[in-house]
Scaffold this motif. Structure first.
Motif, PDB file in Angstrom:
ATOM      1  N   TYR A  28      -5.220  -6.302  -0.238  1.00  0.00           N
ATOM      2  CA  TYR A  28      -6.642  -6.513   0.687  1.00  0.00           C
ATOM      3  C   TYR A  28      -7.118  -7.930   0.613  1.00  0.00           C
ATOM      4  O   TYR A  28      -7.288  -8.527   1.722  1.00  0.00           O
TER       5      TYR A  28
ATOM      6  N   PHE B 180       0.773  -1.159   0.021  1.00  0.00           N
ATOM      7  CA  PHE B 180       0.029  -0.048   0.096  1.00  0.00           C
ATOM      8  C   PHE B 180       0.770   1.180   0.186  1.00  0.00           C
ATOM      9  O   PHE B 180       0.649   2.293  -0.722  1.00  0.00           O
TER      10      PHE B 180
ATOM     11  N   PHE C  48      -8.087  -1.308   4.303  1.00  0.00           N
ATOM     12  CA  PHE C  48      -7.609  -1.624   3.220  1.00  0.00           C
ATOM     13  C   PHE C  48      -8.943  -1.942   2.214  1.00  0.00           C
ATOM     14  O   PHE C  48      -8.800  -1.349   1.023  1.00  0.00           O
TER      15      PHE C  48
END
Length: 219
Positions: free
Chosen positions: A90, A68, A166
């Protein structure tokens, strides 16, 4: 003799398969006892599996956060590629979290069976002193187990806000594939990092409790 043993083993394996298919834990544990595996052995194994699942989840959440971070730090990346990176992070985290949940459920299932059996067998003692000693062991073991399972559930609960964060970012990129989306994600990164750090600390505590529980049973 060999044929009889083979038939016996085949019967037990069929019984265990039927138990797994029907979800009947009692039949499964009885079948395992016939193969020489007591509930306490299964409990220790499942606590170990839950510990390993939490350890794997730690690494997955760390990796997902790093992925991320890399998305936010590389503004020249195509937005679709950014979305796919966050989506994959995720989904990996969700899979890891589900594995942890399943392992905790398995620990609770066998522990309930073990403690119920232990308590019921106390009435079979003739010796009052041996019964008192066994009752004391039961109380101590149950107390340690209660502490362990609380730690596991605390770590489990800490997964939810991270997964939600997420998912929020994944959906935001999916629905807003434009340059402004990246700026909004960067503002959320600090909060997500804090949540992941808290999650990992809780999992480390739960893993340590699992190790102590396993060592006590092995002693």
């Amino acid at each position: 003799m060999t044929n009889a043993l083979t038939r016996s083993t085949s019967w037990l394996m069929a019984l265990m398969a039927a138990a797994l298919m029907s979800g009947c834990s009692t039949v499964y544990y009885n079948a395992m006892e016939k193969l020489g595996f007591e509930k306490r052995d299964i409990l220790v194994d499942r606590v170990g599996e839950a510990r390993d699942a939490q350890s794997d989840a730690q690494e997955t959440f760390r990796s997902s956060l790093a992925r991320f971070q890399s998305v936010v730090d590389t503004p020249d990346t195509e937005l679709k590629t950014k979305y796919e990176e966050v989506r994959d992070a995720y989904e990996d985290s969700e899979d890891a979290a589900e594995e942890v949940r399943d392992r905790i459920d398995a620990v609770e299932d066998v522990s309930q069976a073990l403690f119920a059996e232990w308590e019921a067998e106390l009435d079979r003692y003739e010796s009052a002193s041996l019964r008192r000693s066994s009752e004391q062991q039961l109380r101590e073991t149950r107390s340690q187990y209660d502490q362990l399972i609380r730690r596991m559930h605390q770590a489990e609960a800490r997964m939810e806000p991270v997964l939600q964060a997420f998912e929020d970012q994944m959906l935001y990129l999916k629905h807003n594939l434009n340059a402004q989306a990246i700026g909004a994600l960067e503002n959320e990164l600090g909060r997500i990092r804090s949540d992941v750090d808290t999650l990992i600390r809780n999992m480390e505590a739960s893993i340590a409790e699992s190790e102590a529980f396993i060592q006590r049973f092995r002693q």
